[in-house]
Design an enzyme around this catalytic site. Sequence first.
Site, PDB file in Angstrom:
ATOM      1  N   PHE A 131       0.876  -1.337   0.023  1.00  0.00           N
ATOM      2  CA  PHE A 131       0.092   0.023  -0.054  1.00  0.00           C
ATOM      3  C   PHE A 131       0.840   1.214   0.097  1.00  0.00           C
ATOM      4  CE2 PHE A 131      -2.831   3.111   1.820  1.00  0.00           C
ATOM      5  CZ  PHE A 131      -3.883   3.169   0.967  1.00  0.00           C
ATOM      6  N   ASP A 203       1.814  -5.061   8.287  1.00  0.00           N
ATOM      7  CA  ASP A 203       0.469  -4.181   8.276  1.00  0.00           C
ATOM      8  C   ASP A 203      -0.836  -5.131   7.957  1.00  0.00           C
ATOM      9  OD1 ASP A 203      -1.816  -2.756   7.336  1.00  0.00           O
ATOM     10  OD2 ASP A 203      -0.294  -1.383   6.011  1.00  0.00           O
ATOM     11  N   TYR A 228     -11.165   0.683  10.508  1.00  0.00           N
ATOM     12  CA  TYR A 228     -12.442   1.063   9.598  1.00  0.00           C
ATOM     13  C   TYR A 228     -12.909   0.209   8.522  1.00  0.00           C
ATOM     14  CZ  TYR A 228      -8.616   3.409   7.212  1.00  0.00           C
ATOM     15  OH  TYR A 228      -7.201   3.702   6.218  1.00  0.00           O
ATOM     16  N   LYS A 229     -12.050  -0.634   8.495  1.00  0.00           N
ATOM     17  CA  LYS A 229     -12.466  -1.727   7.426  1.00  0.00           C
ATOM     18  C   LYS A 229     -13.245  -2.968   7.905  1.00  0.00           C
ATOM     19  CE  LYS A 229      -8.030  -0.772   4.968  1.00  0.00           C
ATOM     20  NZ  LYS A 229      -8.397   0.182   3.905  1.00  0.00           N
ATOM     21  N   ARG A 377     -12.315  -3.937  -7.161  1.00  0.00           N
ATOM     22  CA  ARG A 377     -12.302  -5.193  -6.098  1.00  0.00           C
ATOM     23  C   ARG A 377     -13.577  -5.074  -5.320  1.00  0.00           C
ATOM     24  NH1 ARG A 377      -8.277  -2.480  -1.643  1.00  0.00           N
ATOM     25  NH2 ARG A 377      -9.835  -1.015  -1.725  1.00  0.00           N
TER      26      ARG A 377
END
Length: 416
Positions: A131, A203, A228-229, A377
Site C-alpha cells: 500500500f 500491516d 475502519y475496514k 475490488r
Amino acid sequence: MTTRNHCLERDAQDLLAPLRDQFDLPAGVIYLDGNSLGARPKASLTRAQQVIAQEWGHDLIRSWNAAGWFELPKRLGNLLAPLIGAADGEVVVTDTTSVNLFKALAAALHIQATDAAHSRRRVIVTERSNFPTDIYMAEGLTRWLDRGYTLRLIDSPDELPAAIGDDAALVMLTHVNYRTGYQYDMQATSALAHAHGALIIWDLAHSAGAVPVDLQAGGADLAVGCTYKYLNGGPGAPAFIWVRQKHQQAFQQPLSGWWGHAAPFAMAPAFQPADGIARALCGTQPIVSLALVECGLNVHHQTSMDAIRAKSLALTDLFIELVESRCAAHPLGLVTPRDHAHRGSHVSFTHPHGYAVMAALIQRGVIGDYREPAIMRFGFTPLYTSYADVWDAVEILRDILDRQDYNVDAKRDAVT
C-alpha cells in the site's frame, strides 16, 4: 449449477446470518466494499449520542476519569488483541495507520541500530505493490534519518528470500495485499526474516477482522492496522499498533508525545516513556471516534475468527465461480489467488474499462471500488454479506457487461 435458490438456502443455514441485523445497511444496496470502509454497526449511533450528549455535553472534562476516556486506547487494544493473536498489554488503538507505521519503523530501526551485531544494517525490504502509504512512510523516514538507509523493493513474493540479505535491518509487509488479495504465510515469512537477522513489521489493514491472525505464533515483531475496514469502526477511525512484549522496553520513536509519558500530568520537562505498550501513544486521543471502535469489536466477539474465515472463503469461492461462469464472454481477469491459504477476504478482477464498469455497478447499487491498474475490488465481510448478495451482484455485473452499459468517458471521482 448454482442458482439463486441455492444461495438463499445457504443463507438460511448460515450461523453468522443473524449478525447482519446489527448493521445499518441501506435498502437496495449490495455492499461489497467493507475492505475499504466497513458498514455502520447500529450500536454506534447510540454510542456516539452517549459520548457527545452525556460524557462530553454533561460530564465535560470529568469524563477523562469518570467515563474511562484516559484508559480507552489500552482497553480497546485488549478487546482487539484476541482477534489478532495478541496478549493483553500489547496493543493500543490510537492515531492513524500511517502514523503508527512511522512509529513502528523508527522503533525497529532503533532496536537494530543499538544491537552491536546488527548496527550496520541499512536496508528496509518491502513490496513495490505494498500500500503506497507504507512505502511513503519508509521513504520519508529514511530521508529524515540521512544515515544511508535505503528501500529494497520486490515485485513478487517469490523474490523475498533473495532480497533479505545480511544488510537488511527489517522487512515491512502487508499481510493481505490491498490490490490483489494475496495473503502471506506470516509464520514462514517471519521466520525467513529472523533467519537473516532482520526484524519484521506486518500491516494488518486487510487482515484484522477478516482472516485469522496470530501475531504471537506468527513470529511478528511489530504490527499496525486500521479499524475502519473489517472491524467497522467508522470512517477514519483510529488505527492500532502492536509491539511484542519482548520489544516494548526497547521501543523508542521520535513522536514522544505526552500521552506516552510515564506520568503525563506530572508535566515534567523531560520525556520518560511509560512502561509497556502505552509508550506507543503520542498525543491527546480523539475520544468520539475512538469510542465507536468498540461497537464493531463487540460484534466480532459474538462469533469466532474461524467462523468468519470459513464464511469468507465460501463467499469468495462463490463469487469467483459465478463471475467466471456467468460473465465468461467478457475480458475479466482474476488477480486474486484461488488457493485458500493465500487469499484474503476480497476478490479483484481486471477489466479494460474497470473504472467505468465499477461506476456503473455503483449506480446500480452494487458498491465495490477501483484500484489501478484496471482492477475492480469486491470485499466480502462475513458479518453482513449474504450468499444472495453475491448472486445478485454477479447478475448485475453480467447485465452491465452484456449490454455494455457503462460510460468509458465518465469523469473520475477523487476517491475511487
